[in-house]
Write a protein that holds these residues in place. Structure first.
Motif, PDB file in Angstrom:
ATOM      1  N   HIS A   1      -0.913 -15.326  -1.930  1.00 17.16           N
ATOM      2  CA  HIS A   1      -1.556 -16.454  -1.266  1.00 17.16           C
ATOM      3  C   HIS A   1      -1.399 -17.763  -2.019  1.00 17.16           C
TER       4      HIS A   1
ATOM      5  N   THR B   1       6.038  -6.927  -0.396  1.00 19.09           N
ATOM      6  CA  THR B   1       4.929  -7.440   0.410  1.00 19.09           C
ATOM      7  C   THR B   1       3.662  -7.455  -0.432  1.00 19.09           C
ATOM      8  N   HIS B   2       2.970  -8.569  -0.398  1.00 23.96           N
ATOM      9  CA  HIS B   2       1.679  -8.716  -1.078  1.00 23.96           C
ATOM     10  C   HIS B   2       0.609  -8.560  -0.001  1.00 23.96           C
ATOM     11  N   ASP B   3       0.176  -7.346   0.220  1.00 23.13           N
ATOM     12  CA  ASP B   3      -0.710  -7.030   1.343  1.00 23.13           C
ATOM     13  C   ASP B   3      -2.173  -7.091   0.913  1.00 23.13           C
ATOM     14  N   ALA B   4      -2.639  -8.310   0.657  1.00 25.67           N
ATOM     15  CA  ALA B   4      -4.033  -8.503   0.257  1.00 25.67           C
ATOM     16  C   ALA B   4      -4.608  -9.670   1.043  1.00 25.67           C
ATOM     17  N   GLU B   5      -5.841  -9.551   1.425  1.00 21.66           N
ATOM     18  CA  GLU B   5      -6.525 -10.641   2.109  1.00 21.66           C
ATOM     19  C   GLU B   5      -6.796 -11.766   1.133  1.00 21.66           C
ATOM     20  N   TYR B   6      -6.815 -12.960   1.636  1.00 22.13           N
ATOM     21  CA  TYR B   6      -7.207 -14.112   0.824  1.00 22.13           C
ATOM     22  C   TYR B   6      -8.696 -13.985   0.512  1.00 22.13           C
ATOM     23  N   ASP B   7      -9.065 -14.171  -0.758  1.00 17.80           N
ATOM     24  CA  ASP B   7     -10.461 -13.970  -1.154  1.00 17.80           C
ATOM     25  C   ASP B   7     -11.210 -15.275  -1.394  1.00 17.80           C
TER      26      ASP B   7
END
Length: 92
Positions: A33, A82-88
């Motif tokens: 992100h 792929t960076h499969d993380a939600e924005y925190d």
């Protein structure tokens, strides 16, 4: 604009090059992100301190730009993991 460099010693010039390279590397190494963010710290490496007058597109055009940027990454770096993380929200 870069007259400040004229009076620097070799050692001072090398220190400046290292400082600038560190800033460029930090920007280059952004991932996930972080790729989407405004990076004023990169511009802060310049000696002239200005408050950049940015203009922000309306939401629909901004989001189309985000999609186009992501599509360009798919073309330019298809092998990127792929960076499969939600924005925190920037909390970590």
């Amino acid at each position: 604009m870069d007259d400040d460099l004229e009076g620097l010693s070799r050692e001072e010039l090398l220190a400046e090059v290292r400082r600038l390279r560190a800033g460029i590397r930090a920007h280059r190494d952004s991932s996930g992100h972080e790729l989407c963010w405004h990076h004023p710290q990169l511009w802060g490496l310049l000696p002239e301190k200005v408050d950049p007058a940015i203009a922000v597109p309306p939401w629909p055009k901004f989001l189309r730009g985000c999609v186009a940027y992501r599509e360009s990454l798919e073309r330019q770096a298809p092998e990127a993991p792929t960076h499969d993380a939600e924005y925190d929200g920037g909390r970590g």
